[in-house]
Design an enzyme around this catalytic site. Sequence first.
Site, short mmCIF file in Angstrom:
data_model
loop_
_atom_site.label_atom_id
_atom_site.label_comp_id
_atom_site.label_asym_id
_atom_site.label_seq_id
_atom_site.Cartn_x
_atom_site.Cartn_y
_atom_site.Cartn_z
N GLY A 130 -1.31 27.77 31.15
CA GLY A 130 -1.24 26.32 31.03
C GLY A 130 -1.26 25.60 32.36
O GLY A 130 -0.68 24.52 32.49
N LEU A 183 8.26 25.74 28.31
CA LEU A 183 8.71 24.44 28.78
C LEU A 183 8.76 23.45 27.63
O LEU A 183 7.86 23.38 26.80
CB LEU A 183 7.78 23.89 29.86
CG LEU A 183 7.62 24.70 31.14
CD1 LEU A 183 6.73 23.96 32.13
CD2 LEU A 183 8.97 25.01 31.77
N TYR A 221 10.66 19.29 26.48
CA TYR A 221 10.89 17.95 27.00
C TYR A 221 11.95 17.26 26.14
O TYR A 221 12.19 17.66 25.00
CB TYR A 221 9.57 17.16 27.01
CG TYR A 221 9.70 15.73 27.47
CD1 TYR A 221 10.29 15.43 28.70
CD2 TYR A 221 9.23 14.67 26.71
CE1 TYR A 221 10.42 14.13 29.14
CE2 TYR A 221 9.33 13.36 27.13
CZ TYR A 221 9.95 13.09 28.35
OH TYR A 221 10.07 11.79 28.77
N TYR A 274 5.64 9.11 23.15
CA TYR A 274 5.36 10.55 23.17
C TYR A 274 5.00 10.93 21.74
O TYR A 274 5.81 11.45 20.98
CB TYR A 274 6.60 11.30 23.66
CG TYR A 274 6.34 12.73 24.09
CD1 TYR A 274 5.62 13.02 25.25
CD2 TYR A 274 6.86 13.79 23.36
CE1 TYR A 274 5.42 14.32 25.66
CE2 TYR A 274 6.65 15.11 23.76
CZ TYR A 274 5.93 15.36 24.91
OH TYR A 274 5.72 16.66 25.32
N LYS A 296 7.74 19.97 20.19
CA LYS A 296 8.75 20.40 21.16
C LYS A 296 10.04 20.80 20.46
O LYS A 296 10.72 21.76 20.88
CB LYS A 296 9.02 19.30 22.19
CG LYS A 296 7.85 19.05 23.14
CD LYS A 296 7.50 20.30 23.94
CE LYS A 296 6.47 20.02 25.02
NZ LYS A 296 6.08 21.24 25.76
N SER A 338 2.26 14.48 36.20
CA SER A 338 1.23 15.51 36.31
C SER A 338 -0.03 15.05 35.58
O SER A 338 -0.04 14.04 34.87
CB SER A 338 1.73 16.82 35.69
OG SER A 338 1.94 16.65 34.30
#
Length: 313
Positions: free
Chosen positions: A29, A186, A188, A198, A206, A238
């Site tokens: 990723g 990962l 969030y 989001y 998530k 990012s």
Amino acid sequence: RQMCIRDRRRVRDSRCGAMFRGCRAVVAGVADQHGYGWAIANTLASQGADEIVIATWVPAFRILRKMLDRGKIKMEHDCKLHVLPLEAAFEFPEQVPEETAATPKYTQAEKYTISELAGEVDRRMGGADVMVHCIASAPEVQSQLLATSQEGYLAAVRNSSFSMIGMLRQFGPMLSRSDWGAALTLSYAAADRVVPGYGGGMSSAKAALQSDVRTLAWEAGQEWGVRVNCISAGPLASRAAKAIGNRPDGGSRIDQMISWSQQCAPLKRPMLAADVGSTAGFLLSRDAAAITGSTVFVDNGLHVMAPGSVQTV
């Protein structure tokens, strides 16, 4: 006696900054040098990892490889680096739709499903010792949940959550042969709290991912002796985060998330990719041998704050 020797070696390597001496890592990723995935790979290299496979999304594969070949981006520490394509939506070649396989960027890439990536990793490195999943995407991420289609919602969960299951299924047997034997993903804050903007099912993906980490920790621990953990990271500007898009007033949603985080978090400091890289290094190392099934928050403490609490102080 063997355990004592192994523990002494672990302490020695930790003290001399070589916790991953001899380690072979897979970090999936990574699209560029600005995100959390690159920071994690850098940490592994700085701690002595011998070889690292960076698996990147197929449409970004040729660009990333070209930038690395030309020296426009490079690891901060010497390490044998392999860049391979990955379309994490598919675990096996037969799952790839014909229209996807016929797309020019996919016809130029070879062996990009999860199982094919695992086979290529085994061929090139003889296996893997640690595996990192930094994959998240949703075709309708800019849509509110009420406006998200069933296809968009399921794609978000498939790409961002189920892909972790597929990766661990393929890499678990390799990790079981290692002294490290650890996997990491990962998440969030939207898994636990409402984060407007989001969208597209990403908050659900998530939440599913963090729940799956607990179950996978049990199953992978029983099956292979492999540890599975998660980092819930603070917002970072990012390339992937910018896909969230803009607010109705034209402002960047990720910039708004970062601003809100800096205002409300207990620690008044910028969120750095290296913060997550360092924590990932610990969780993947043998120093964390008794830690599995955990979600560790690396967000300057934002997750402890109640809504509106800053305004009431």
